[in-house]
Design a protein around this motif. Structure first.
Motif, PDB file in Angstrom:
ATOM      1  N   UNK A  69       0.867  -1.192   0.000  1.00  0.00           N
ATOM      2  CA  UNK A  69       0.000   0.000   0.000  1.00  0.00           C
ATOM      3  C   UNK A  69       0.892   1.226   0.000  1.00  0.00           C
ATOM      4  N   UNK A  70       0.398   2.306  -0.591  1.00  0.00           N
ATOM      5  CA  UNK A  70       1.138   3.565  -0.630  1.00  0.00           C
ATOM      6  C   UNK A  70       0.155   4.707  -0.437  1.00  0.00           C
ATOM      7  N   UNK A 110       4.173  10.935   3.569  1.00  0.00           N
ATOM      8  CA  UNK A 110       3.779   9.816   2.731  1.00  0.00           C
ATOM      9  C   UNK A 110       4.181   8.550   3.479  1.00  0.00           C
ATOM     10  N   UNK A 111       3.439   7.488   3.268  1.00  0.00           N
ATOM     11  CA  UNK A 111       3.754   6.218   3.921  1.00  0.00           C
ATOM     12  C   UNK A 111       3.613   5.083   2.907  1.00  0.00           C
ATOM     13  N   UNK A 112       4.291   3.996   3.209  1.00  0.00           N
ATOM     14  CA  UNK A 112       4.153   2.805   2.385  1.00  0.00           C
ATOM     15  C   UNK A 112       4.165   1.593   3.304  1.00  0.00           C
ATOM     16  N   UNK A 113       3.401   0.610   2.956  1.00  0.00           N
ATOM     17  CA  UNK A 113       3.487  -0.692   3.617  1.00  0.00           C
ATOM     18  C   UNK A 113       4.286  -1.559   2.665  1.00  0.00           C
ATOM     19  N   UNK A 114       5.451  -2.003   3.153  1.00  0.00           N
ATOM     20  CA  UNK A 114       6.381  -2.741   2.301  1.00  0.00           C
ATOM     21  C   UNK A 114       6.697  -4.081   2.952  1.00  0.00           C
ATOM     22  N   UNK A 115       6.465  -5.158   2.202  1.00  0.00           N
ATOM     23  CA  UNK A 115       6.717  -6.500   2.720  1.00  0.00           C
ATOM     24  C   UNK A 115       8.134  -6.925   2.362  1.00  0.00           C
ATOM     25  N   UNK A 116       8.895  -7.235   3.399  1.00  0.00           N
ATOM     26  CA  UNK A 116      10.264  -7.724   3.286  1.00  0.00           C
ATOM     27  C   UNK A 116      10.283  -9.136   3.826  1.00  0.00           C
ATOM     28  N   UNK A 117      10.422 -10.125   2.946  1.00  0.00           N
ATOM     29  CA  UNK A 117      10.381 -11.537   3.331  1.00  0.00           C
ATOM     30  C   UNK A 117       9.069 -11.830   4.054  1.00  0.00           C
ATOM     31  N   UNK A 118       9.119 -12.084   5.371  1.00  0.00           N
ATOM     32  CA  UNK A 118       7.896 -12.421   6.097  1.00  0.00           C
ATOM     33  C   UNK A 118       7.334 -11.254   6.903  1.00  0.00           C
ATOM     34  N   UNK A 119       8.001 -10.106   6.870  1.00  0.00           N
ATOM     35  CA  UNK A 119       7.586  -8.977   7.702  1.00  0.00           C
ATOM     36  C   UNK A 119       7.100  -7.822   6.821  1.00  0.00           C
ATOM     37  N   UNK A 158       3.773   8.367  -8.709  1.00  0.00           N
ATOM     38  CA  UNK A 158       2.923   7.524  -9.541  1.00  0.00           C
ATOM     39  C   UNK A 158       3.562   6.164  -9.837  1.00  0.00           C
ATOM     40  N   UNK A 159       4.868   6.009  -9.561  1.00  0.00           N
ATOM     41  CA  UNK A 159       5.536   4.725  -9.777  1.00  0.00           C
ATOM     42  C   UNK A 159       5.553   3.849  -8.535  1.00  0.00           C
ATOM     43  N   UNK A 160       5.242   4.416  -7.393  1.00  0.00           N
ATOM     44  CA  UNK A 160       5.171   3.613  -6.176  1.00  0.00           C
ATOM     45  C   UNK A 160       3.734   3.118  -6.066  1.00  0.00           C
ATOM     46  N   UNK A 161       3.527   1.923  -6.540  1.00  0.00           N
ATOM     47  CA  UNK A 161       2.175   1.360  -6.576  1.00  0.00           C
ATOM     48  C   UNK A 161       2.199  -0.044  -5.976  1.00  0.00           C
ATOM     49  N   UNK A 162       1.051  -0.491  -5.611  1.00  0.00           N
ATOM     50  CA  UNK A 162       0.917  -1.827  -5.044  1.00  0.00           C
ATOM     51  C   UNK A 162       1.526  -2.854  -6.001  1.00  0.00           C
ATOM     52  N   UNK A 163       2.365  -3.712  -5.426  1.00  0.00           N
ATOM     53  CA  UNK A 163       2.994  -4.762  -6.217  1.00  0.00           C
ATOM     54  C   UNK A 163       4.372  -4.409  -6.755  1.00  0.00           C
ATOM     55  N   UNK A 164       4.733  -3.120  -6.724  1.00  0.00           N
ATOM     56  CA  UNK A 164       6.050  -2.734  -7.230  1.00  0.00           C
ATOM     57  C   UNK A 164       7.131  -3.028  -6.195  1.00  0.00           C
ATOM     58  N   UNK A 165       8.365  -3.126  -6.669  1.00  0.00           N
ATOM     59  CA  UNK A 165       9.512  -3.355  -5.790  1.00  0.00           C
ATOM     60  C   UNK A 165      10.060  -2.005  -5.354  1.00  0.00           C
ATOM     61  N   UNK A 166      10.476  -1.938  -4.084  1.00  0.00           N
ATOM     62  CA  UNK A 166      11.008  -0.699  -3.525  1.00  0.00           C
ATOM     63  C   UNK A 166      12.165  -1.059  -2.607  1.00  0.00           C
ATOM     64  N   UNK A 176      15.097   5.995  -0.623  1.00  0.00           N
ATOM     65  CA  UNK A 176      14.434   4.890  -1.303  1.00  0.00           C
ATOM     66  C   UNK A 176      14.998   4.804  -2.719  1.00  0.00           C
ATOM     67  N   UNK A 177      14.843   3.638  -3.298  1.00  0.00           N
ATOM     68  CA  UNK A 177      15.246   3.405  -4.681  1.00  0.00           C
ATOM     69  C   UNK A 177      14.021   2.929  -5.434  1.00  0.00           C
ATOM     70  N   UNK A 178      13.670   3.669  -6.473  1.00  0.00           N
ATOM     71  CA  UNK A 178      12.554   3.312  -7.332  1.00  0.00           C
ATOM     72  C   UNK A 178      13.154   3.042  -8.704  1.00  0.00           C
ATOM     73  N   UNK A 179      12.954   1.849  -9.231  1.00  0.00           N
ATOM     74  CA  UNK A 179      13.555   1.453 -10.510  1.00  0.00           C
ATOM     75  C   UNK A 179      15.059   1.709 -10.515  1.00  0.00           C
ATOM     76  N   UNK A 180      15.709   1.373  -9.400  1.00  0.00           N
ATOM     77  CA  UNK A 180      17.160   1.526  -9.210  1.00  0.00           C
ATOM     78  C   UNK A 180      17.642   2.975  -9.215  1.00  0.00           C
TER      79      UNK A 180
END
Length: 117
Positions: A43-44, A51-60, A80-88, A107-111
C-alpha cells in the motif's frame, strides 16, 4: 479595560501552552540500526504529514514513514511509480518501540536513488 479582549487573550494563551501537536519525532527511530532491503509495496499513501508505504520484506511487513509530500515532490520522487505490487528498496531506521515501523532515509525506485531527508 473591557472583559472581552482580555478573555480572548487569556484563552489564546492557555491554548498556546496546552496544545501539543502530534508528531512521532525522529528521535524515536534507532539511527544505530540501519535497515536496507528490497520489498514489495502492499500500500502507498501520498498525503501529509508524511507519505507512507506498507512494504513486505520476506515475512515482515513494515510501515515505512517517508518524507512530507512537498519534500517527496521537490526531491523528484515519482509518486505515480510507487504502486501496489512494485519493488522498492528502502534504507532507514527502525522505530525504537513500534516493531513494524521504520523511517526511510532514502528509497530506490527502478534503481534510482531518492534522498528523503
Amino acid at each position: 479595560m473591557k472583559k472581552g479582549p482580555l478573555l480572548v487573550v487569556v484563552v489564546m494563551t492557555l491554548l498556546a501552552f496546552s496544545f501539543r501537536p502530534y508528531h512521532h519525532g525522529w528521535a524515536n527511530y534507532d539511527q544505530n540500526k540501519t535497515l536496507d532491503y528490497v520489498g514489495t509495496v502492499e500500500a502507498f499513501t501520498f498525503e501529509n504529514p508524511h507519505a507512507t508505504a506498507r512494504v513486505k520484506d520476506k515475512k515482515k511487513t513494515w510501515l515505512v514513514i517517508l518524507a512530507p509530500t512537498s519534500r517527496m515532490e521537490s526531491r523528484g520522487v515519482p509518486s505515480d511509480k510507487i504502486v501496489k505490487g512494485s519493488k522498492l528498496r528502502v534504507v532507514g531506521y527502525p522505530h525504537k518501540k513500534i516493531r513494524d515501523e521504520m523511517r526511510a532515509e532514502r528509497i530506490y525506485v527502478d534503481n534510482v536513488k531518492y534522498e528523503l531527508r
